[in-house]
Design a protein around this motif. Structure first.
Motif: not given
Length: 270
Positions: A7-13, A36-38, A163-165, A181-186
């Motif tokens: 599992l990758i958990l990306g950035p996004g404040a 993984y957490g960025s 390395d965000p993801y 997992v991205s916190n941003f829509y496309s």
């Protein structure tokens, strides 16, 4: 032999509220081989490893809004604009105490993504109970909002700068399947936020390149999955409105439940 899922958990404040909602669902049903957490994802990844989902959600719902976590007047009182030390102080109190023994027992599963200040390259910290607070703070230390963090004699900034993801890292670590997992829509456009800061430009460019790689990988590789919001509830990454933060958490929970129904049916049997 069961397949290994990462599992990758990306950035996004503060948009990391979405990832927190997602993690609170997936973490109860999938035994992840590596996590993984960025940047902000490092905090969520840590509480997923310890399986303290209720604590994690309470912090997101009740302790990051308003001026609690992000306050542009903090430097006037000797604190950082991004006050992650405030967060880690919560993790040391009884109500929100982070299970440090569990972090140490699970060492190797959890990876914090850090950016080496000297080289600009990504490094990956597998924290134990002694280093986990430094790892979380370093992974989310955005220049100008927080100073670099010293770990083992080296200085680090936000993992999203390098390395965000970390999809390649996850694959090389032996994960058979990877959920990103991205916190941003496309259609997210980050340009209006702090476009005058050079670091914001670098974060934007690195994020765009990294998420495009994830998108392409998820299209050609049936073992890579991208989970992201269909719409953006928070106005920007520093939107501190409590109701919108909570709505974003709920959106993550709902999306994860829907994703999980399909994933369990088609992949977990393998």
């Amino acid at each position: 032999m069961p397949l290994k899922t990462g599992l990758i958990l990306g950035p996004g404040a503060l948009r990391g509220a979405y990832g927190a909602g997602v993690a609170s669902v997936l973490g109860r049903h999938i035994d992840f081989y590596r996590i993984y957490g960025s940047s902000v994802g490092a905090f969520t990844a840590t509480f997923l490893v310890t399986k303290q989902f209720d604590v994690m959600l309470d912090i997101w719902r009740n302790h990051v809004h308003g001026k609690l976590l992000i306050n542009f007047k903090n430097p006037l009182i000797g604190r950082n604009v991004l006050d992650t030390e405030y967060l880690t102080s919560l993790f040391k109190k009884e109500k929100h105490f982070l299970d440090l023994e569990k972090v140490s027992r699970e060492r190797g599963r959890l990876n914090h993504v850090l950016t080496n200040c000297s080289s600009g390259e990504a490094e990956y910290l597998c924290p134990d109970g002694d280093s986990v607070f430094h790892g979380m703070i370093a992974s989310s230390a955005i220049p100008y909002a927080h100073p670099a963090v010293k770990i083992n004699g080296k200085y680090f900034y936000d993992g999203g700068l390098s390395d965000p993801y970390p999809l390649n890292k996850a694959i090389n670590d032996g994960n058979d399947k990877v959920i990103v997992v991205s916190n941003f829509y496309s259609n997210y456009d980050p340009k209006p936020v702090y476009r005058f800061l050079q670091v914001a430009v670098r974060l934007e460019e690195k994020h765009e390149n990294s998420i495009r790689f994830v998108e392409a990988s998820s299209c050609i590789n049936s073992n890579v999955f991208l989970l992201r919001p269909s719409r953006q509830i928070l106005n920007d990454v520093i939107d501190r409105d409590k109701s919108r933060i909570n709505a974003t958490i709920d959106q993550g929970i709902e999306d994860a439940e829907q994703f999980l129904r399909c994933f369990k049916y088609t992949h977990m049997a393998g």
